[in-house]
Design a protein around this motif. Sequence first.
Motif, short mmCIF file in Angstrom:
data_model
loop_
_atom_site.label_atom_id
_atom_site.label_comp_id
_atom_site.label_asym_id
_atom_site.label_seq_id
_atom_site.Cartn_x
_atom_site.Cartn_y
_atom_site.Cartn_z
N LEU A 189 -7.44 10.39 -12.08
CA LEU A 189 -7.16 11.90 -12.07
C LEU A 189 -7.21 12.36 -10.60
N MET A 190 -8.18 11.73 -10.02
CA MET A 190 -8.50 12.05 -8.45
C MET A 190 -6.80 11.70 -7.99
N GLU A 191 -6.42 10.54 -8.30
CA GLU A 191 -5.17 10.11 -7.69
C GLU A 191 -3.88 11.03 -8.10
N THR A 230 -11.08 7.50 7.97
CA THR A 230 -11.90 8.14 6.79
C THR A 230 -11.45 7.07 5.78
N VAL A 231 -12.21 7.35 4.78
CA VAL A 231 -12.00 6.60 3.64
C VAL A 231 -12.62 7.27 2.05
N ALA A 232 -11.83 7.46 0.90
CA ALA A 232 -12.31 8.12 0.03
C ALA A 232 -13.42 7.19 -0.77
N ILE A 233 -14.36 7.62 -1.08
CA ILE A 233 -15.50 6.67 -1.73
C ILE A 233 -15.82 7.40 -3.09
N GLY A 234 -15.30 6.70 -4.31
CA GLY A 234 -15.83 7.18 -5.49
C GLY A 234 -16.88 6.34 -6.27
N ALA A 235 -17.18 5.29 -5.51
CA ALA A 235 -18.43 4.33 -6.18
C ALA A 235 -19.63 4.65 -5.84
N PHE A 236 -20.33 5.32 -6.63
CA PHE A 236 -21.81 5.72 -6.12
C PHE A 236 -22.72 5.94 -7.33
N ARG A 294 -1.21 7.17 7.40
CA ARG A 294 -2.63 7.31 6.64
C ARG A 294 -2.95 5.85 5.95
N ARG A 295 -4.45 5.45 6.24
CA ARG A 295 -4.65 4.26 5.76
C ARG A 295 -6.24 4.53 5.42
N SER A 296 -6.99 3.85 4.59
CA SER A 296 -8.46 4.09 4.48
C SER A 296 -9.10 3.02 5.65
N VAL A 297 -9.77 3.67 6.35
CA VAL A 297 -10.60 3.30 7.66
C VAL A 297 -12.16 3.06 7.27
N LEU A 312 0.93 -1.12 -0.06
CA LEU A 312 0.06 0.14 -0.12
C LEU A 312 0.54 1.40 -0.03
N ARG A 313 0.44 2.37 -0.43
CA ARG A 313 1.14 3.47 -0.85
C ARG A 313 0.79 4.64 0.06
N ALA A 314 1.64 5.54 -0.11
CA ALA A 314 1.49 6.99 0.81
C ALA A 314 -0.03 7.42 0.40
N ALA A 355 -7.76 3.62 -5.82
CA ALA A 355 -9.16 2.96 -6.22
C ALA A 355 -8.79 1.64 -6.41
N GLY A 356 -9.37 0.70 -5.39
CA GLY A 356 -9.16 -0.85 -5.45
C GLY A 356 -7.60 -1.21 -5.46
N ALA A 357 -6.86 -0.36 -4.92
CA ALA A 357 -5.47 -0.42 -4.85
C ALA A 357 -4.73 -0.98 -6.27
N THR A 358 -5.15 -0.24 -7.13
CA THR A 358 -4.71 -0.68 -8.56
C THR A 358 -3.31 0.33 -9.00
N ARG A 396 -24.55 0.97 -1.41
CA ARG A 396 -24.72 0.29 0.41
C ARG A 396 -23.30 0.02 1.10
N GLN A 397 -22.33 1.01 0.99
CA GLN A 397 -21.24 0.73 1.48
C GLN A 397 -21.41 1.11 2.94
N GLU A 398 -21.18 0.08 3.76
CA GLU A 398 -21.77 0.12 5.31
C GLU A 398 -21.05 1.46 6.09
N ILE A 450 -8.12 15.59 3.66
CA ILE A 450 -9.23 15.16 4.76
C ILE A 450 -8.63 13.80 5.36
N TYR A 451 -8.11 13.11 4.51
CA TYR A 451 -7.35 11.78 5.15
C TYR A 451 -6.16 12.40 6.18
N LEU A 452 -5.25 13.17 5.84
CA LEU A 452 -4.25 13.64 6.47
C LEU A 452 -4.84 14.21 7.94
N LEU A 459 -18.47 14.01 -6.37
CA LEU A 459 -17.04 13.29 -6.55
C LEU A 459 -16.62 12.30 -5.63
N TYR A 460 -16.65 13.14 -4.33
CA TYR A 460 -16.21 11.86 -3.25
C TYR A 460 -17.14 12.11 -2.18
N ILE A 461 -17.26 10.78 -1.44
CA ILE A 461 -18.03 10.69 -0.13
C ILE A 461 -17.01 10.37 0.83
#
Length: 379
Positions: free
Chosen positions: A131-133, A349-355, A217-220, A59-61, A65-68, A304-306, A338-340, A371-373
């Motif tokens: 582009l978000m990345e 927090t976690v960046a959500i782009g899928a909606f 920083r990590r997605s929580v 995982l990176r700094a 999306a999907g750790a791609t 429905r991302q919990e 926001i993450y930092l 754009l992001y939740i």
Amino acid sequence: MDTINLPLFEPSLEHSFSGVVKSLRFCKALKFKEITLSSISKVLYAIQGCTGTSHWTTLRAIPSAGATYPLKIYVSLYSRDTGSGFYEYKSSRGKLVFIKPGKEKQTKMFIHAIFSRTTRYYGSRGERYVLMEVGHALQNSLLESSVLNIDMSYELNIEEINRELKEGGKPLAVIELGECIEKPAFEHRNRKYEGISIGLRHVKLPELSLEKAILKRRSVRKYSSRKLSLEELTYVIYYSFGRLWNDHRPYAPPLNVYYLNMFLVAGEVDGLDSGIYFYNDEKNELVLLKKGDFRKKLYDAALRQEWILKAPVNILLAGGGVDKQYLDVETGMIGQNIYLAATSIGLGTVAIGAFYDEEVADVIGVDEQPLYIMPIGRL
Ligand SMILES: Cc1cc2nc3c(=O)[nH]c(=O)nc-3n(C[C@H](O)[C@H](O)[C@H](O)COP(=O)(O)O)c2cc1C
């Protein structure tokens, strides 16, 4: 010229995130300044360094999306003594691999992307994610350069996207490091909303150094059920998006124009009624748009991302008025803040782009592109 082994990233500088975002060293034009390899290494690490592992990948700094991880970073090193060389940054090995003699007489970093790494999973929406990345990478680069007392500028080439890495293809972004000779002016062109307003006070909270936050920083996606305090929420929104830098927000948007807005879908924040709010950065106040708990509606509109349902509050970034590629990059910059900010004060927090875009916009009740939740919660 040969492969260069980079020093390990040590979070040695104590500057806090809230302090650094108040004095960002963004510039329009730079002149040459000799930059040490250890500083260059730190900036590269902030852009794409390996900070952790999952069961299947490193995982990176910055999030991906999907750790791609579609971004590829190249560097042009220049020193008056040794001349110029062009290298590829191999983040997983902490190395710069020599490619060819360089042409540049400045330190530059080139962000390319292999779009198919992301579009293979997410179709055309993957282009937005890439582009978000780029925005996340530019913001981390600006923050780390600022801590190191180095000025930074960047250029984007996103009108004509170079989708795959090919010889001679233009990078999506070029970062330049040096000494400032001209500062840019920024303009606010985001929409405004009226309503009952709640002024925010910001208090000093114990926080991590910026460098420690970058490392940590990590997605929580799991939060404790304890409510968030209004002070904690204020810290996150003010230091990621507030006007704290010569009337400017704490990032340098593409085209030097701010097009994005921040909204809140609040459910369980101490001292704040449940509702949908617009954050008015000009006055550091929340404007109530709708009363009630809309987290379930937002969750339904976002596959429905919990974590959206369980978080005490969700931040939503939305915008309009310019080509969408610019909105995507600006979103990534704010998302990184926001993450930092959350990491700095022990929140997750976690960046959500899928909606579903339209459904999310309907929940908020605005005619802007969501754009992001980003849910915010306690660990
Ligand atoms: C553009 C973008 C979109 C993302 N969308 C989602 C999402 O819809 N849901 C989610 O749970 N995580 C999402 N993520 C978070 C990634 O899954 C996460 O960054 C990745 O797994 C790497 O983990 P890390 O952030 O802890 O380093 C997104 C990240 C980015 C950058």
